[in-house]
Design an enzyme around this catalytic site. Structure first.
Site, PDB file in Angstrom:
ATOM      1  N   GLY A   9       0.834  -1.191   0.000  1.00 48.63           N
ATOM      2  CA  GLY A   9       0.000   0.000   0.000  1.00 48.63           C
ATOM      3  C   GLY A   9       0.868   1.239   0.000  1.00 48.63           C
ATOM      4  CB  VAL A  11       3.116   2.636   4.794  1.00 47.60           C
ATOM      5  CG1 VAL A  11       4.363   2.384   5.653  1.00 47.60           C
ATOM      6  CG2 VAL A  11       2.352   3.835   5.341  1.00 47.60           C
ATOM      7  N   GLY A  12       4.046   0.560   2.801  1.00 47.86           N
ATOM      8  CA  GLY A  12       4.929  -0.530   2.398  1.00 47.86           C
ATOM      9  C   GLY A  12       5.449  -0.360   0.987  1.00 47.86           C
ATOM     10  CE  LYS A 185       3.222   7.093  13.327  1.00 52.68           C
ATOM     11  NZ  LYS A 185       3.421   6.070  12.295  1.00 52.68           N
TER      12      LYS A 185
END
Length: 304
Positions: A9, A11-12, A185
């Site tokens: 997706g 991010v990956g 985070k």
């Protein structure tokens, strides 16, 4: 080093693509539809740091494949349990697992399934999405991936990973205190996603309302109080520093998911903190309002 990235997706796909660009041996574990798309059109990244087009190696969970040296989990939390099942055949005696999920709860779950010694800490900060053609659109300037031993040690295996990441056209940084970075985070993401989804708006419009800034401060203070009650390693005053970092155009990936009518990570992010609040007998009224809003949204999507 053989690297398996779970999911291709936003991010990956972005970080995996940058590693491929550098010449690392990267394979993506994907679903059949995404595999077909990548085989037909390739992996495309559009970014201020340079566009990229590649034909990636992909496998399905059912495929027979050797084990990998490093597995990077880039899935959403609602796909997490399935991801655990999917990666199990690819985990060998020396395989390391680096999760990039938002939140904290997944760390204990990975340790439970794969043992403490296999699990690293990790997080990323990036604004990215996938367009209708499957291309990854990198938004803004941040493309940070922090990682490290949860113990904070500088081990031989983490140095090996550092060498593999070195020279990649993204900010891959080894952290000596990845646990603190992950909790920081978590605080930021919980506050930002909670506020923006509650008001269905970016931060700037919320701040302009009469009580907007006071609500933002109250939410971040409440979240920080829960995390400190858990004795997690966060800095004094970090919540106020994070509030200062909120820019007018800042939204959240959870808000974008909600605007698309997609799934949200309410239970993994806000829900887990509410469990900690109950454990420490903290009322957490703002977090309860935010969580309830997200659950009402989830039910409305299911009813469509």
């Amino acid at each position: 080093m053989r690297i398996l990235i779970v999911g291709c997706g936003a991010v990956g796909g972005y970080f995996g693509g940058r590693l491929m660009e550098k010449g690392e041996d990267v394979t993506f574990l994907v679903r059949e539809r995404r595999k077909k798309q990548l085989e037909e059109t390739g992996l495309h990244i559009k970014s201020m740091y340079g566009d990229l087009s590649l034909i990636p190696k992909t496998i399905l969970a059912a495929d027979r494949e050797d084990t990998f040296d490093l597995i990077i989990l880039s899935t959403k939390s609602y796909h997490f349990e399935q991801a655990i099942k999917d990666i199990t055949p690819f985990v060998g005696p020396d395989t390391l697992i680096m999760p990039l999920l938002n939140g904290i709860a997944h760390i204990d779950r990975l340790r439970e399934v794969f043992t403490d010694k296999k699990v690293l800490g990790g997080l990323c900060m990036i604004g990215a999405t996938i367009d209708e053609k499957g291309a990854i659109i990198h938004m803004g300037s941040s493309h940070l991936l922090n990682y490290g031993e949860l113990s904070g040690e500088k081990t031989e295996r983490i140095e090996k990973i550092e060498q593999s990441f070195l020279g990649t056209k993204a900010d891959f940084n080894r952290s000596e205190n990845i646990s603190r970075a992950m909790w920081h985070k978590y605080l930021f993401i919980t506050g930002l996603s909670g506020i923006t989804t509650l008001f269905r708006s970016k931060i700037g419009k919320i701040k302009k309302r009469e009580y907007g800034e006071k609500i933002i401060e109250a939410v971040f203070k409440e979240i920080a109080s829960i995390i400190r009650a858990e004795k997690a390693p966060i800095d004094d005053g970090v919540e106020f520093e994070q509030i200062k970092q909120l820019t007018e155009e800042m939204g959240s990936s959870m808000l974008r998911d909600m605007e698309k009518g997609g799934a949200v990570e309410a239970d993994h992010i806000q829900g887990y903190l509410l469990k900690l609040a109950e454990k420490h007998r903290i009322e957490a009224i703002y977090l309860k309002i935010i969580y309830t809003n997200l659950k009402v949204y989830e039910n409305s999507v299911k009813d469509l």
